[in-house]
Every structure is written in C-alpha cells, then in structure tokens.
Write an enzyme that holds these catalytic residues in place. Structure first.
Site, PDB file in Angstrom:
ATOM      1  CB  CYS A  73      -0.928   0.015   1.213  1.00  0.00           C
ATOM      2  SG  CYS A  73      -2.040  -1.402   1.340  1.00  0.00           S
ATOM      3  CG  HIS A 134      -1.323   3.414   4.512  1.00  0.00           C
ATOM      4  ND1 HIS A 134      -1.370   2.136   4.000  1.00  0.00           N
ATOM      5  CD2 HIS A 134      -0.705   3.299   5.710  1.00  0.00           C
ATOM      6  CE1 HIS A 134      -0.811   1.291   4.837  1.00  0.00           C
ATOM      7  NE2 HIS A 134      -0.395   1.969   5.884  1.00  0.00           N
TER       8      HIS A 134
END
Length: 463
Positions: A73, A134
C-alpha cells in the site's frame, strides 16, 4: 464555396470545443485497496457484480498490462501521487514491514516530494482526497501535520490518515497476532534460559546477583509487557480515527454506512466545484481487511463479505458517475479507476472465511512481485475525447497518471527530479501505438526483484 466555408467553420468549432474540453478537465481518480484484477467483470469475473466499473471499460479504455509500482500500500500510493518509484522518495522500506502501521510514526511522504495534487492546485484546481491516505501524518510533534494530505496539495481531506486493518474492527482478529505467535516462544525461551543460567551461576558462587536487582528486572519486564498489552488493547483508539482536514471527528471510526459517508462527501465536493476545475481522489478502504459492508449490501453477493464490499464500492462509483451526468460534467471530466496492488489471496479470517480476492490467471498476490501482486485494473473514461470500448495491451504503470493529468491541467513537470511515469494521452488517443516504457522495475520494499523489458517498437503480441 459557401458550403465548403460552412464545413470548415463546423470543423473549426468542433476543434475549439474539443481543445477546450481537453484543457484543464476535471479529474476523478478512483483507487481500490487490495482489489484483484480478477474481481471485476470487465477483466473476466462472471460471479461478482460490478456493472458501474464495467461501464468505465465499455465506454472507455481498458489497460490490460497496467502495473503497480509496488505490491504494498504505502510505497504504491507514494509512487502514484509522485510519478516516481518509491525508492526515489524514501518510501520503500529496508526492513520486513513495508507500510505504516501506527499514527505516531514520524515517517511519511517527504515534504520536498511534489504530488500531482500540488501541481494541479497551483493551476487553480480545487483538490480533495476522500478515503485512505496511508502516507504519514506528523514529523516532530503530534500537531505539525508535515505529512498530512493538506500539506501535499489537497485542499480538503476526509478519511483515514493511516489504514484500515483487522485491529480496527472488534472480533476481526489482529495483524499483530502472527508476529506475537512467531516471536513470543523465542523471547520466552531466551528469557527462561537467561534466568536459569543466572540462577545456576548464582548457586555455584560464580556470579552474585542481589534479589533486589533480580526483582527490578522482573518488574521492568512486567511493565514492558503491560505497556504492550495496553497498546494493543487500545489500538483502535490510538490509530483508527476519521479526520476532516486537521480535525479528528470520530475516534475510533464507525463502520456503519462508512462507504455511504465517503460517497456523500465526494458528491458534495463535486457540487461545490461545478464552476471551476477540480481534482477528486476517492481512495476506498475496500477491500482491505477488516472487511465491511452496509446492511443494504451485506449478504447479497456470491463471495461472502469480500464480495459484498466489492459490490458496495461499485455502487459508490455509480453514484459519482451519476452525479457527474446530472451536473453535465461528464464530457469535461477524466475518470480513472485502479487498485493500489493485487489482491491479498492468502487472507483468511479467524473463522476460516476467505477475505482475499482474485488475481485471475496471474500467479501470486499482494506483497509479492509475481504478476498477481502488481498487475492491476486500469480503466479510463472521458466521453468525446477517448474512444469507447478500447483495449490497450501495452505495458503501463500507475505512475503514468502523474504526468498525464499534470499535462492536461497545463502544468509543467518538475525539472529537478526524475519522473518515472509517462504521459498516457498519446497511447489513449491512438496517436502512439507503443508504450513509452522500455523498462519497468519491480521492487520488494527497497530491493529490486525483477525488471520488465519491453523492446521499443515491439507490439505486445510479439513479446
């Protein structure tokens, strides 16, 4: 003669209108989390219902060799936003864990990195990120927000600064459980051997250890264990919070109607910006575990909670497309859909339910550089500019979005750094036949695993 002049005027008017649409279009970027290329109908799935995503392929362009810059990610998203391999920005880890796990982490996307949001913002775009970030929050204090989306070119942020993981949802297990099970026996064995050895040495008179010192070490060990237990017990409150701009508005966040809330935020943002160009990056937390779906979609798919989450995300995309149509913005909006990397095929719940997706015919999945870990959906839709129902087999990268939308916005690409992405528009419009990528590099964290070679001027079917 008059007819010829009239035809020339019509062609000129059409050309002006087309150029106006191409200049400074609105940009809507959809990114799924951990979605496999084999989860979508337009890529061959026959049991999951994704009609709205499939419409993007039917009415637009489908990229069949669209590659994520990383199978994880954090580095993949850094590459997407900057158009650069994550090793260039320092967003590739040298250690086993390659993503941010904690809100208190001091790392993040460096402030000197330039995102497409920042460049579009400078060109007069209003920019928004809704969903998952993130890429870090703070640097030196808990409120400097140096890595926050608002400091990387976004005017508005509504979403998760870190990540949606199992620990955020009660009764859905823990991502730390495997590590605890893996390392706890070793730690206990080492501790036990050390205590036994000290006891033997003390008994033989070779080493004198006072009971006070021994008690101190036992107390310190107990305190450390207590701190760790407290941290993991309160993980949801410390890491799983929802923000609007710099403010925490829900801690921990509630999963109830979460997709609907993200969708409504996106629709309101579009309605607020109908008179000026905008960039909307809708970064869904689906289908990363912990999985969730609203009551309206729960139990409706053929693939359990994972399928429910995919179908609800598809519904959300349909709502955004419908909003663009209602506001007569579709013709002047470039829409892009992808996933940050391949599906996590080994993901199994504590109850034995399959919580991972499908990467189709491709081997491997998330966290691997096998094709299943990095080949992702790539769909682009722009009525009147991109021809419908086109499939492109040339290798492309999620880093290509950066130069593509930056040039469409009329901004200049940075000259003080290497941009690894390539402008997609010549390929999408049929002006170019071959991909501009001769090589694509595949990293596992900061370590090079493989290189994809695409000889120049060689069509895909001959490779």
């Amino acid at each position: 003669m008059m007819i010829l002049l009239y035809l020339m005027f019509c062609l000129w008017s059409t050309s002006i209108a087309t150029n106006k649409r191409i200049s400074k279009p609105n940009i809507v970027l959809f990114m799924a989390d951990d979605l496999g290329i084999g989860d979508l109908g337009c890529y061959g799935n026959t049991t999951l219902r994704t009609p709205n995503i499939d419409i993007l392929a039917k009415r637009g362009i489908k990229l069949t060799q669209h590659i994520a810059a990383s199978p994880l990610c954090t580095p993949s998203r850094a590459a997407f936003l900057t158009g650069r391999y994550p090793v260039r920005s320092g967003m590739a880890s040298l250690h086993h864990v390659g993503v941010f796990l904690f809100s208190a982490s001091s790392g993040g996307l460096p402030t000197e990195e330039i995102t497409f949001a920042r460049l579009l913002q400078q060109e007069g775009y209003t920019t928004a990120l809704i969903g998952k970030w993130h890429l870090g929050i703070n640097c030196h204090s808990n409120d400097d927000y140096c890595h926050h989306p608002l400091n990387h070119g976004f005017n508005y942020f509504y979403g998760f600064p870190v990540n949606n993981i199992r620990d955020c949802k009660p009764e859905h297990g823990s991502v730390f459980q495997r590590g605890i099970k893996m390392y706890s026996p070793t730690i206990l064995q080492i501790t036990g051997l050390a205590l036994i050895s000290l006891g033997v040495l003390h008994y033989l008179g070779l080493l004198r250890i006072s009971h006070r010192v021994l008690g101190f070490f036992i107390l310190m060990a107990a305190v450390l264990i207590g701190i760790l237990l407290f941290f993991f017990y309160n993980f949801r409150y410390l890491n799983c919070f929802l923000m609007r701009n710099y403010s925490i508005i829900q801690q921990p966040w509630s999963y109830k109607n979460l997709t609907q809330r993200f969708t409504e935020e996106a629709k309101r943002f579009i309605r607020r910006n109908t008179d000026a160009p905008f960039l909307l990056f809708l970064s869904y937390p689906q289908v990363h575990t912990a999985l969730f779906a609203s009551q309206l979609f729960r139990g409706k798919s053929k693939h359990g909670l994972y399928g429910d989450a995919v179908e609800e995300m598809d519904w959300s995309i349909g709502q955004i497309l419908q909003t663009l149509d209602q506001l007569n913005l579709s013709m002047q909006t470039l829409v892009y859909f992808t996933s940050d990397h391949g599906a996590h095929v080994e993901e199994i719940s504590d109850n034995g339910d399959i919580h991972g997706g499908s990467n189709g015919i491709y081997k491997g999945g998330k966290a691997t550089n096998w094709e299943g870990g990095i080949r992702v959906p790539g769909l682009l839709y722009w009525p009147g500019v991109l021809n419908p129902d086109i499939s492109i087999d040339e290798p492309t990268s999620n880093m290509d979005v950066f130069p593509t939308i930056v040039k469409l916005a009329g901004a200049q690409l940075p000259h003080d750094r290497i941009i690894d992405g390539r402008d997609l528009m010549p390929l999408l419009q049929g002006i170019a036949v071959f991909s501009k990528h001769e090589f694509l590099f595949h990293y596992c964290n900061a370590y090079l695993n493989a290189v994809r070679w695409h000889p120049r001027n060689t069509p895909a079917f001959l490779r």
